[in-house]
Design an enzyme around this catalytic site. Structure first.
Site: not given
Length: 253
Positions: A147, A160
């Site tokens: 990400s 996350y």
């Protein structure tokens, strides 16, 4: 014949979003694709149907990550599906895409949420790679979806982002470990990508998100799926242990 003709692939979390786009693209290039899902059976079967309607080959496999026996369940279904269709359980391409997000301020992250994030996003990919080592053909490909949040901040996704940082380490260390077998291992980092969530139906929100990209637009799942397909091909044989920015220029500042 596509670039991935006679190859086999597993894409985790491929019933929707980036995983679905990746499965579609790999199948378009000729790979037999195992479409993994945890709960979205209808969406997974729809992905398989779309692949087959386009002349490709695919089958669905179910396994809920973050629970005991998750990797065993996944590989039992995978090996069975591969043997049924090819006669052997050889895997050429592994795409670790399945993940969940946090979406809460740091002070609201509970130990239970933290553990669940790491179990699904980091622990499962590690042990999937470990389990796949005996099935992966020499010259195989491992692509982990990371990400852009490992490079720019969103405090509501701190935990996350930590899991995705861990996933990037899989690429670094396994690339060294598997280099002698010609297996490449890389990380692909998407930015804001329209995954079908309700927020993408709000024009004002989409416009705001689009401004984070150098292109002034929100990414599409296929934008990332195409990058994964490149890394899965022989054209990317000299790329390993790398972090590929697929954020549409979000990391440019």
């Amino acid at each position: 014949m596509g670039k991935l003709a006679n190859k086999t692939a597993l894409v985790t979390g491929s019933s929707r979003g980036i995983g679905r786009a990746t499965a579609l693209r790999l199948a378009h290039e000729g790979a037999l694709v195992a479409v993994h899902y945890a709960t979205g059976e209808e969406a997974a079967l729809s992905t398989v149907a779309d692949i087959e309607a386009a002349g490709g080959r695919a089958f669905a496999v179910r396994s809920a990550f973050g629970v005991p026996g998750d990797v065993d369940t996944l590989f039992e279904a995978l090996e069975s599906g591969l043997k049924e269709r090819t006669g052997v359980a050889t895997l050429d391409i592994l795409v670790n895409n399945a993940a969940i997000m946090g979406g809460v301020p740091p002070e609201e992250v509970t130990p239970e949420l933290f553990d669940r994030l790491f179990a699904i996003n980091a622990k499962a990919p590690f042990f999937i790679v470990q389990r796949a080592l005996g099935l992966l053909a020499d010259g195989g490909r491992i692509i982990n979806i990371s990400s852009g949040l490992t490079r720019f901040a969103n405090p509501e996704e701190a935990a996350y982002a930590m899991t995705k940082g861990a996933v990037e380490q899989i690429a670094l260390h396994f690339a060294k470990y598997l280099g002698a077998r010609g297996i490449t291992v890389n990380s692909v980092a998407p930015g804001i990508t329209d995954n079908g969530s309700p927020v993408f139906d709000i024009p004002q929100a989409v416009e705001q998100m689009a401004q984070m990209s150098a292109f002034g637009q929100v990414g599409k799942p296929a934008d990332v799926g195409d990058v994964v397909a490149f890394l899965a091909s022989d054209d990317a044989r000299w790329i390993t242990g790398s972090f590929i920015d697929a954020t549409g220029g979000t990391l440019l500042g």
